[in-house]
Motif scaffolding. Structure first.
Motif, mmCIF file in Angstrom:
data_model
loop_
_atom_site.group_PDB
_atom_site.id
_atom_site.type_symbol
_atom_site.label_atom_id
_atom_site.label_comp_id
_atom_site.label_asym_id
_atom_site.label_seq_id
_atom_site.Cartn_x
_atom_site.Cartn_y
_atom_site.Cartn_z
ATOM 1 N N UNK A 65 -9.606 -50.949 15.730
ATOM 2 C CA UNK A 65 -8.695 -49.853 15.453
ATOM 3 C C UNK A 65 -7.276 -50.259 15.804
ATOM 4 N N UNK A 103 -11.836 -35.951 3.157
ATOM 5 C CA UNK A 103 -12.204 -34.549 2.994
ATOM 6 C C UNK A 103 -11.007 -33.661 3.288
ATOM 7 N N UNK A 104 -10.632 -33.560 4.578
ATOM 8 C CA UNK A 104 -9.488 -32.712 4.920
ATOM 9 C C UNK A 104 -8.495 -33.406 5.841
ATOM 10 N N UNK A 105 -8.626 -34.697 6.017
ATOM 11 C CA UNK A 105 -7.579 -35.435 6.705
ATOM 12 C C UNK A 105 -7.701 -35.612 8.212
ATOM 13 N N UNK A 106 -8.878 -35.424 8.780
ATOM 14 C CA UNK A 106 -9.049 -35.733 10.205
ATOM 15 C C UNK A 106 -9.081 -37.252 10.372
ATOM 16 N N UNK A 107 -9.043 -37.708 11.619
ATOM 17 C CA UNK A 107 -9.111 -39.138 11.871
ATOM 18 C C UNK A 107 -10.562 -39.527 12.147
ATOM 19 N N UNK A 112 -18.347 -43.470 15.756
ATOM 20 C CA UNK A 112 -17.878 -42.319 16.537
ATOM 21 C C UNK A 112 -19.004 -41.406 16.986
ATOM 22 N N UNK A 121 -17.334 -42.154 11.304
ATOM 23 C CA UNK A 121 -17.797 -40.784 11.518
ATOM 24 C C UNK A 121 -16.590 -39.863 11.664
ATOM 25 N N UNK A 123 -15.333 -36.387 13.105
ATOM 26 C CA UNK A 123 -15.802 -35.396 14.071
ATOM 27 C C UNK A 123 -15.641 -33.950 13.581
ATOM 28 N N UNK A 124 -14.796 -33.722 12.582
ATOM 29 C CA UNK A 124 -14.497 -32.346 12.185
ATOM 30 C C UNK A 124 -15.644 -31.702 11.415
ATOM 31 N N UNK A 125 -16.014 -32.330 10.297
ATOM 32 C CA UNK A 125 -17.078 -31.728 9.490
ATOM 33 C C UNK A 125 -18.205 -32.727 9.239
#
Lengths: 165, 155
Positions: A65, A103-107, A112, A121, A123-125
């Protein structure tokens, strides 16, 4: 000597002169204004730059990362932008994936979740991606993680813009 | 998602996926502690921004909840409860407050949302790179707390 013998009358001469001088003055005032208005547009052309990411030697098979920080100039508002990137070596090729979930822009993060080894992975959805960024069917994301174009200069990896795969 | 026209438009389309609201708590004071209050606000803002970046698709980051420390007292608690009520009415299941002001600790029981108290780190004098590192290390500590909270009522 009558007026008629002149090619240019006094009145015309004054009109031309004043128009000319006035024109220069107007241009002198307008140019900086126009220049200022289009400035962000001119600057945006520089965005195609490549940014330093990592030394080539540091890369292995395991995605690592990295964070890329740069100043983004959105019109007049300057802000610091951070992009999280996962990068690894695939033979002679370098794979640099954007960690932004499609999907919606989480990291997303590599491995994970303990339940899903060898996967990215979200974590949001609970979105999942394969090692190469392909989205796993049945999880929310509908397209693979975006991939960065890259080049290698003096043993270091530089990345440009990320593009959908 | 941030409190911006662009993100709010996106939120409208995906509201059912966004079940969490995060609110930074920002103290204002004119006393001797003025500087430390400002530092708290700055730090909490940085942390909230980073948290939003990590959980962009599931959280809505509201503008800071601003309060006058000495003048308001319990009043601020009542106001914050109203924020919580409004968020719940809008269908949000998790409301998370971020603060560096320890005086909220004593109201934790009374508050209806989740209070995350972050010990203030003096990041303002650090060089940008180290500052980023410090913030992301701290965020690493907080992410599991929120993920745990989500597990209680999975979507």
């Amino acid at each position: 000597m009558s007026e008629k013998n002149h090619n240019v009358s006094r009145r015309q001469f004054l009109t031309y002169t004043l128009t000319g001088v006035g024109g220069f003055m107007a241009a002198g005032m307008l140019m900086p204004m126009v220049r200022m208005a289009v400035d962000p547009v001119l600057d945006a052309a520089a965005e195609g730059d490549m940014n330093y990411l990592v030394e080539f030697d540091e890369l292995g098979e395991e995605p690592i990362r990295r964070e890329l920080t740069y100043e983004a100039d959105d019109g007049w508002y300057e802000s610091e932008q951070i992009e999280t990137i996962y990068v690894y070596r695939d033979g002679d090729d370098v794979v640099a994936l954007s960690a932004v979930c499609t999907h919606l822009g989480c990291t997303v993060s590599w491995e994970g979740s303990e339940d899903y080894p060898e996967m990215f992975y979200c974590p949001c959805h609970f979105g999942l991606y394969e090692r190469d960024g392909t989205n796993v069917e049945g999880t929310p994301p509908t397209e693979p993680l975006h991939r960065y174009e890259y080049e290698i200069r003096d043993g270091a990896v530089y990345v440009g813009q990320s593009e959908p795969q | 998602m941030k409190w911006s026209t662009q993100d709010v438009a996106r939120y409208k389309e995906a509201a059912s996926y966004v079940d969490t609201v995060i609110v930074p708590l920002m103290p204002v004071d004119f006393g001797e502690d003025m500087k430390s209050k400002a530092a708290m606000g700055e730090y909490v803002n940085l942390m909230t921004d980073e948290l939003e970046r990590q959980f962009h698709g599931r959280v809505l980051q509201l503008p800071p909840f601003t309060y006058m420390v000495t003048a308001e007292g319990e009043q601020a608690v009542l106001r914050l409860k109203q924020w919580h009520e409004t968020a719940v009415e809008a269908g949000k299941q998790h409301v998370i407050y971020l603060t560096a002001d320890s005086s909220w600790k004593k109201y934790e029981e009374e508050l209806t949302g989740t209070l995350l108290w972050l010990p203030l780190l003096p990041v303002e004098d650090l060089d940008p790179k180290l500052k980023r590192k410090t913030i992301s290390d701290q965020i690493e500590q907080i992410l599991p707390i929120i993920m745990e909270e989500w597990k209680k009522s999975p979507q």
